[in-house]
Design a protein around this motif. Sequence first.
Motif, PDB file in Angstrom:
ATOM      1  N   SER A   1       1.823  18.750  -0.882  1.00 20.79           N
ATOM      2  CA  SER A   1       1.522  17.619  -1.754  1.00 20.79           C
ATOM      3  C   SER A   1       0.859  18.118  -3.040  1.00 20.79           C
ATOM      4  CB  SER A   1       0.602  16.628  -1.047  1.00 20.79           C
ATOM      5  OG  SER A   1      -0.684  17.194  -0.889  1.00 20.79           O
TER       6      SER A   1
ATOM      7  N   SER B   1       0.830  -1.200   0.000  1.00 17.02           N
ATOM      8  CA  SER B   1       0.000   0.000   0.000  1.00 17.02           C
ATOM      9  C   SER B   1       0.868   1.254   0.000  1.00 17.02           C
ATOM     10  CB  SER B   1      -0.943   0.002   1.189  1.00 17.02           C
ATOM     11  OG  SER B   1      -0.224   0.072   2.395  1.00 17.02           O
ATOM     12  N   TRP B   2       1.983   1.225   0.731  1.00 12.24           N
ATOM     13  CA  TRP B   2       2.894   2.362   0.731  1.00 12.24           C
ATOM     14  C   TRP B   2       3.491   2.559  -0.659  1.00 12.24           C
ATOM     15  CZ3 TRP B   2       8.064   2.828  -0.467  1.00 12.24           C
ATOM     16  CH2 TRP B   2       8.629   4.065  -0.189  1.00 12.24           C
TER      17      TRP B   2
ATOM     18  N   ARG C   1       1.303   6.484  -6.936  1.00  9.41           N
ATOM     19  CA  ARG C   1       0.193   7.379  -7.257  1.00  9.41           C
ATOM     20  C   ARG C   1       0.613   8.837  -7.116  1.00  9.41           C
ATOM     21  NH1 ARG C   1      -3.232   4.983  -4.594  1.00  9.41           N
ATOM     22  NH2 ARG C   1      -3.138   6.056  -2.629  1.00  9.41           N
ATOM     23  N   ARG C   2       1.359   9.149  -6.049  1.00 10.29           N
ATOM     24  CA  ARG C   2       1.842  10.524  -5.870  1.00 10.29           C
ATOM     25  C   ARG C   2       2.770  10.931  -7.012  1.00 10.29           C
ATOM     26  NH1 ARG C   2       2.535   8.910  -0.420  1.00 10.29           N
ATOM     27  NH2 ARG C   2       4.772   8.723  -0.798  1.00 10.29           N
TER      28      ARG C   2
ATOM     29  N   GLN D   1      -1.745  16.924  -4.358  1.00  6.71           N
ATOM     30  CA  GLN D   1      -3.188  16.981  -4.133  1.00  6.71           C
ATOM     31  C   GLN D   1      -3.598  18.319  -3.517  1.00  6.71           C
ATOM     32  OE1 GLN D   1      -5.380  14.825  -5.200  1.00  6.71           O
ATOM     33  NE2 GLN D   1      -7.077  15.994  -4.387  1.00  6.71           N
TER      34      GLN D   1
ATOM     35  N   ALA E   1       2.186   1.584  -3.538  1.00  6.28           N
ATOM     36  CA  ALA E   1       1.119   2.046  -4.432  1.00  6.28           C
ATOM     37  C   ALA E   1       0.839   3.523  -4.208  1.00  6.28           C
ATOM     38  CB  ALA E   1      -0.145   1.229  -4.204  1.00  6.28           C
ATOM     39  N   SER E   2       0.856   3.953  -2.958  1.00  6.50           N
ATOM     40  CA  SER E   2       0.631   5.357  -2.638  1.00  6.50           C
ATOM     41  C   SER E   2       1.756   6.231  -3.198  1.00  6.50           C
ATOM     42  CB  SER E   2       0.533   5.531  -1.129  1.00  6.50           C
ATOM     43  OG  SER E   2       0.436   6.874  -0.789  1.00  6.50           O
ATOM     44  N   ALA E   3       2.980   5.780  -3.065  1.00  7.75           N
ATOM     45  CA  ALA E   3       4.123   6.528  -3.594  1.00  7.75           C
ATOM     46  C   ALA E   3       4.049   6.612  -5.114  1.00  7.75           C
ATOM     47  CB  ALA E   3       5.430   5.881  -3.158  1.00  7.75           C
TER      48      ALA E   3
ATOM     49  N   ASP F   1       0.684  11.497 -10.177  1.00 11.22           N
ATOM     50  CA  ASP F   1      -0.068  12.745 -10.035  1.00 11.22           C
ATOM     51  C   ASP F   1       0.836  13.948 -10.250  1.00 11.22           C
ATOM     52  OD1 ASP F   1      -2.425  11.435  -9.591  1.00 11.22           O
ATOM     53  OD2 ASP F   1      -2.449  11.791  -7.421  1.00 11.22           O
TER      54      ASP F   1
END
Length: 111
Positions: free
Chosen positions: A78, A3-4, A10-11, A80, A6-8, A14
């Motif tokens: 970030s 999950s970490w 995604r960031r 986002q 995948a989050s990295a 983005d």
Amino acid sequence: MFSWLASAFRRLTDSIRYKEKVSPEAIRVLAAELRELAQVAEMFATDEVTPIDRIKRIQSETGQLIELTGRAEFRRLSVQRRLELHDSLVDSKRHLLNTMQATPVPTDVIQ
């Protein structure tokens, strides 16, 4: 752990996708445009349509934002958050333009 990762990922995607939208320079230009529009709106504003204190607040906040975009703290935000800020500025600009169009003309004489 996945999950970490995948989050990295995604960031990273983005930040690549929205690079031009959320760059400090793009935010600064958008804030400067909004500030200029607020100055023009202040000249033609009436209390029935747009309160002057709201326009003054827009001018003050965009001035602070212009200063903030030059600092290193802004670059650490970030993608986002910066995208939300960009969308908020675009929305405020659209709302201010609509308000300026709704302002009654100061004279009845056709120019």
